[in-house]
Structure formats: structure tokens, C-alpha cells
Write an enzyme that holds these catalytic residues in place. Structure first.
Site, PDB file in Angstrom:
ATOM      1  N   CYS A   1      38.183  35.799  34.913  1.00 19.29           N
ATOM      2  CA  CYS A   1      38.540  35.728  33.493  1.00 19.29           C
ATOM      3  C   CYS A   1      37.398  36.262  32.619  1.00 19.29           C
ATOM      4  O   CYS A   1      37.180  37.465  32.564  1.00 19.29           O
ATOM      5  CB  CYS A   1      38.930  34.307  33.111  1.00 19.29           C
TER       6      CYS A   1
ATOM      7  N   HIS B   1      43.205  33.601  37.285  1.00 20.15           N
ATOM      8  CA  HIS B   1      42.456  32.479  37.858  1.00 20.15           C
ATOM      9  C   HIS B   1      42.968  32.188  39.272  1.00 20.15           C
ATOM     10  O   HIS B   1      43.875  31.367  39.453  1.00 20.15           O
ATOM     11  CB  HIS B   1      42.614  31.233  36.986  1.00 20.15           C
TER      12      HIS B   1
ATOM     13  N   GLU C   1      41.759  30.462  41.573  1.00 16.66           N
ATOM     14  CA  GLU C   1      41.461  29.106  42.068  1.00 16.66           C
ATOM     15  C   GLU C   1      42.644  28.161  41.939  1.00 16.66           C
ATOM     16  O   GLU C   1      42.767  27.188  42.692  1.00 16.66           O
ATOM     17  CB  GLU C   1      40.247  28.523  41.331  1.00 16.66           C
TER      18      GLU C   1
END
Length: 613
Positions: free
Chosen positions: A401, A530, A532
Site C-alpha cells: 500500500c 493488502h 496479508e
């Protein structure tokens, strides 16, 4: 439909989210379809505008819901996809009721907390609990509800009252309460103190809810005497009092709980109709193996997270978990070092030389670097310097990001020689706005106005082998979750690529840059999304796996083998097909040996040792 309500006592932050997730993990191993709901008593409509220092990270769901980080735990543990309605806040409930009042649904009536707010809570829970599970299309059989905060908070009173009524609405055989409480052990006395738990249970019962299970959180396991004392004062049988001490990994908790016969108790209490269970090592095998593997990792990797909110580790909890998922898959223990981005800047050298030199030392000695997301001006120059250092020193690097945008800014300044290049988030008057805002996602309000949720990224066809594309299995397109307001200025992309910075991934319209990569580098990858958020314990995120492998110089071999990890030899006597795959520390705490019968009834609460003197 069956419901398990998880409440908390004494203090917040004792692990209600992990406990709730572990209930679901156990039931899923027994073949029960599960869903989860998190209730946050704050008035905010969602978690989108929270400070990371106050509540930790904001977790993003597929549908763009910005929610509490506990929903990330639910998704990781249960391997399910949740939605924004699975997160209830006071603000959502009140807005729902006020909108109905304005519409005239309560015409002629006085709108009150009871019954209108409490009814709205119950109706919301029932509606969401019955939605089919996305992964299977089947309706859930059990809904696990975590009530945030602790019993007695004024903010949660309406929710407690709602569930007091709800237990009669659905019937006792369909409703179970688990209360999670801290049992402190002062060093001066060395004994566990039960009075805080007694007080919180008494308050819960005074509000009309009686716990069926008490989960005691403590640094070390509580003894049988402590358990019996809690039982006598809290009106709960000793077998229904579970001790969860601090463990090496949260992924050990489901097995730890099931060693108390939790599935058997829930089956009897909620009449779930679970078939007779095989030995524990059979139906809980994935969790046993995962806990054993993570506990016995030998080789260690140091990853530096250069962020803006490093005072609270929960600000980057999904990144930390994604790294550990990747490390576990590759066979490496991850040692995280958090580096405050602003401490890398020259201004800090003058103000606090010790902090400056320590930050740069931590960066230099690590094996790999992550530059995560964030908002605002503070620390951005430190992130840009980190990108430059990783690029010029061949240090494995992953930008996420804002980290993606910082890598673009750094390349513009130092390779394209665009002096003063910046993001308009930081410098609105920059001569070279290489990162610009997305007006359609920023209409003037801060909450819920970003580019949010699961979006498709398309890999561009190129004349070289992209490492990140290979890590994703050479797919043509992928789906990942986004949360951003700013993007790379498309007017500059051609100049970047001519200078060697390749944008290998774009959105479906090929207007927004999603992934960048340097070809002549061990691993220099940055993504606008993102990754994750979609990492799972048994299915690590490809960018994180690439970083971990590159940090140990294993990435090239991994890619040459078609992205397959070499099987590892068993690392201990507990890591084989025939043995009980529980890590030695946990086995010792539970007083379990491989000679015991493996069914769940063999591991009752009485198998805990006495508390140490």
C-alpha cells in the site's frame, strides 16, 4: 441454529477473539458448519477511522467492510469469508433503528433501548447467523458471538440485555455462554487470585446470563485447587473451567481447549448430534501438526517492519501472522523487528542520535524488509529511504500500500531524477505528482470512502519471468483485498518502465498500477493491495512467502522447482505420523504422554498439574 456467546471479564485484551475462533475450529474439525459475529460496543459505524494505537489494525473484508482485527482471527482459524454485517457496532444498531423511525416504522410509538434497540440486536444476529457459508454454500449450524469489552461496561449494557432475552427466544438447548476471565498470579504470593473472576461472573449473572464455561487466562496453568475454588463461587462445575496459559502460538489454543473434551461438552450442551469422535490426533490433526511444526522450527529469519505505528504490535497483526504463516511453510522461525520509520530520517539524527543509529542498525542487520501501509505525512521520508536502501543493497523487500507508493516515489527521485517527486497526500504542490488521489473514492468524508474490498489484479504479459507471478502460480489474474485512496499517476508509468521499474500487475481496466517488481534484484516487490488479509495458516500469502524465501536465499531454488517446497525431515519425536503431534511444552503442561488413550475424554481438566508454589 445454535449460538455460543463469548463474554469477557476483569480486563479486555485477554484473548476472547482467539478463544472464540478456537471454539469454531474445534467444531469445524467435528464436521459442524460455523459462522462468527463480533460485537463492538463503540458508536462508530465501523473501524475505518480508528487510530491504530487505540484498537490495532483495521481488518478489511471481501465486501469492503472495515472491521475489528478479531474478524481476521475468525477468517484465519475457520477458513471462511465473513462480511461487514458479521461485525455489529452500537453505531450500526442505532442508525438502523433511527432510519426505521424516520421511515415511520414505529409511527405512534416511543422508540426506546428496550425493546427497540434490544430487538434490533437480536434480529440482526439471527439474520446474519443464518446466511450460508460462502465456501460451502451450506447454512451454518453454530454461530459464535464475541461481545467486545468486558461485562459491566456501560457501552455493552444494551447487548447484554439483548442476549438475556435472546436465550429465551432461542431456547436453552440452543444457547451457551462462555466467559473469559483473567486469573492473575502476583509474584509476591506466587498463587493465582480468583477474586476478579468471581466478581466478573457475579456481575454477569446479575445481568441475567449464567456462564456454562469459564475460560481462565493466566501466565501459567491454574491448579486443581484454584479450579475448585472458582467452581464453588461461580456455580460452574470444575470440568467446565478451562485454563489457557500463555502459549508459544495462538494456533496451539484449539488443541489445548479440545484436550478438555470441549467438543464432547458442546455436543451434550447444545445437542449438536456429533458422531462418536475418533482419537484426538485424527480429527484435530491439522491443528496438532501446525502447532508442533511452529513450535519446533529451528532456523530463524529477522524481518524488519518499517512502519508508522510501531508502538503497538497489534497495528500490524495481520502482517505478523502472514509472515509466520510463510515462515512455517518454509521451515523458518520469524523474528520481527519493528522500526519506526521517522527514526530513519535525517531530522532524527539531530534530535535523537541514539534512536537514529539504532533504527538504521536494525535495518542493516535484518534478513528482509517490509514497508507496510499507513496514512499521513509522518514517517513517509523514512519509508522512502528504506526503499532506496533495499533497492541499492539487494536487500529482499516487500512494500504494501503506502510502501508501494514509497517505492514509486523513491525510484522517481533517484533513478528518473525527478527532483521533488512525491505523493500529493504529502505535498499537494509537488512538481512531479507520481502518486495522486482517486477523486471518485474521496468525496470529502473519511469513513468508508476508500477503494475497499476484494478486487481483481491482472498480470501483464512480459518478456521476462516475473517472480511474483510465479509465486502466484503463473495465474493470469488474482483477487486481493484493497484499502487505499491514492494511486500511481498513469502519466508517469511509461517513464518508470523504460527505466526498469516494471508494473507487472494492473487492475482490470489497466489504468491502476497494482504490482511493481525489479527484475535484477533478489526480491524487490511492492503491491498496492493488502495480501496479508488473505493469508491463512496452511495457505500462506505468495508475496510473504517470496520475501521469506529470498531472505534465506532460497527463492531461486523454490521457483526453479515449480514453487514446491522440499519435504522436511521430522524435527522431533512429536513430528511423525504415528506419534501424538503435540509440542513437548504443551504435552508437559497437560501431563500427557503418548502412552495414553488418544480420545478426548482422556484429557480432562484434572490432567493439569498443580500451580507452582
Amino acid at each position: 441454529m445454535k449460538y455460543i456467546l463469548v463474554t469477557g471479564g476483569v480486563i479486555s485484551g485477554v484473548g476472547k477473539g482467539v478463544i472464540s475462533s478456537s471454539f469454531g475450529a474445534i467444531l469445524k474439525c467435528c464436521g459442524i458448519e460455523v459462522t462468527s459475529i463480533k460485537i463492538d460496543p463503540y458508536i462508530n459505524l465501523d473501524a475505518g477511522t480508528f487510530s491504530p494505537y487505540e484498537h490495532g489494525e483495521v481488518f478489511v473484508l471481501d465486501d469492503g467492510g472495515e472491521v475489528d482485527l478479531d474478524l481476521g482471527n475468525y477468517e484465519r482459524f475457520l477458513n471462511i469469508t465473513l462480511h461487514k454485517e458479521n461485525n455489529i457496532t452500537t453505531g450500526k444498531i442505532y442508525k438502523h433503528v433511527i432510519d426505521k423511525e424516520r421511515h415511520g416504522d414505529y409511527l405512534g410509538k416511543t422508540v426506546q433501548v428496550v425493546p427497540h434497540i434490544t430487538d434490533a440486536i437480536q434480529e440482526w444476529v439471527e439474520r446474519v447467523a443464518q446466511k450460508p457459508v460462502s465456501e460451502t454454500g451450506k447454512p451454518p449450524q453454530v454461530c459464535i458471538i464475541e461481545l467486545g469489552g468486558i461485562v459491566g461496561d456501560i457501552e455493552s449494557m444494551a447487548f447484554v440485555e439483548a442476549f438475556r432475552q435472546f436465550q429465551f427466544r432461542v431456547g436453552r438447548e440452543n444457547f451457551c455462554v462462555a466467559h473469559v476471565s483473567l486469573v492473575p498470579q502476583p509474584k509476591t504470593t506466587g498463587e493465582h487470585k480468583t477474586k476478579p473472576t468471581q466478581t466478573s461472573v457475579r456481575e454477569l449473572r446479575g445481568l441475567g446470563l449464567s456462564p456454562d464455561i469459564i475460560v481462565c487466562r493466566s501466565e501459567r496453568p491454574i491448579g486443581q485447587e484454584t479450579r475448585e475454588k472458582i467452581s464453588s463461587f461461580c456455580h460452574v462445575a470444575p470440568a467446565q473451567i478451562i485454563s489457557i496459559p500463555d502459549l508459544k502460538s495462538v494456533y496451539e489454543v484449539p488443541v489445548f481447549m479440545e484436550n478438555h473434551g470441549m467438543a464432547e461438552f458442546l455436543d451434550e450442551r447444545l445437542r449438536l448430534g456429533i458422531a462418536p469422535l475418533p482419537p484426538l490426533r485424527k480429527y484435530m490433526r491439522p491443528w496438532i501438526e501446525l502447532g508442533s511444526r511452529m513450535a519446533n522450527l529451528k532456523s530463524e529469519i529477522t524481518i524488519a517492519v518499517v512502519g508508522k505505528y510501531t508502538r503497538l504490535e497489534d497495528s500490524y497483526t495481520s502482517i505478523a501472522k502472514a509472515l509466520r504463516h510463510a515462515g512455517n511453510a518454509a521451515g523458518f522461525r520469524i523474528d520481527l523487528t519493528f522500526v519506526e520509520a521517522s527514526n530513519l530520517e535525517v531530522a532524527t539524527l539531530q534530535e535523537d542520535p541514539a534512536a537514529y543509529h539504532e533504527a538504521w542498525r536494525n535495518l542493516c542487520v535484518c534478513d528482509g524488509v517490509i514497508v507496510p501501509g499507513g496514512f499521513g505525512k509522518r514517517g513517509v521520508e523514512g519509508k522512502i529511504l528504506t526503499c532506496q536502501w533495499c533497492r541499492t543493497n539487494n536487500k529482499p523487500f516487500l512494500g504494501i500500500c503506502l510502501g508501494f507508493q514509497a517505492a514509486v516515489i523513491e525510484y522517481a527521485r533517484n533513478v528518473l531524477k525527478l527532483n521533488g517527486a512525491h505523493s500529493i497526500e504529502v505535498d499537494e504542490d509537488t512538481a512531479h505528482p507520481v502518486v495522486i488521489d482517486m477523486p471518485e473514492h474521496n468525496p470529502g468524508q473519511l469513513g468508508g470512502t476508500m477503494r475497499l474490498g476484494r478486487r481483481t489484479t491482472v498480470f501483464r504479459k512480459g518478456d521476462y519471468n516475473s517472480k511474483i507471478k510465479m509465486l502466484y502460480g503463473n495465474r493470469d489474474k488474482i483477487d486481493e483485498r484493497h484499502r487505499h485512496r491514492y494511486e500511481v499517476n498513469p502519466l508517469y508509468t511509461k517513464r518508470f518502465e523504460e527505466a526498469g521499474l516494471r508494473f507487472v500487475g494492473v487492475d482490470v481496466d489497466e489504468k491502476r498500477m497494482e504490482i511493481l517488481e525489479l527484475e535484477d534484484h533478489p526480491f524487490y516487490v511492492a503491491v498496492q493491495y493488502h495480501p496479508e488479509y488473505l493469508s491463512r495458516p496452511l495457505n500462506p500469502s505468495p508475496p510473504f512467502l517470496g520475501l521469506v524465501l529470498a531472505a534465506k536465499d532460497r527463492l531461486r531454488a523454490f521457483l526453479s522447482k515449480g514453487c514446491k517446497l522440499s519435504p522436511r525431515e521430522p524435527q522431533s519425536d512429536y513430528d511423525s505420523d504415528d506419534d501424538f503431534l503435540l509440542n513437548p511444552l504443551m504435552a508437559k503442561q497437560l501431563n500427557i504422554t503418548n502412552d495414553q488413550d488418544d480420545n478426548s475424554s482422556a484429557y480432562s481438566s484434572s490432567s493439569f498439574p498443580e500451580a507452582p508454589e
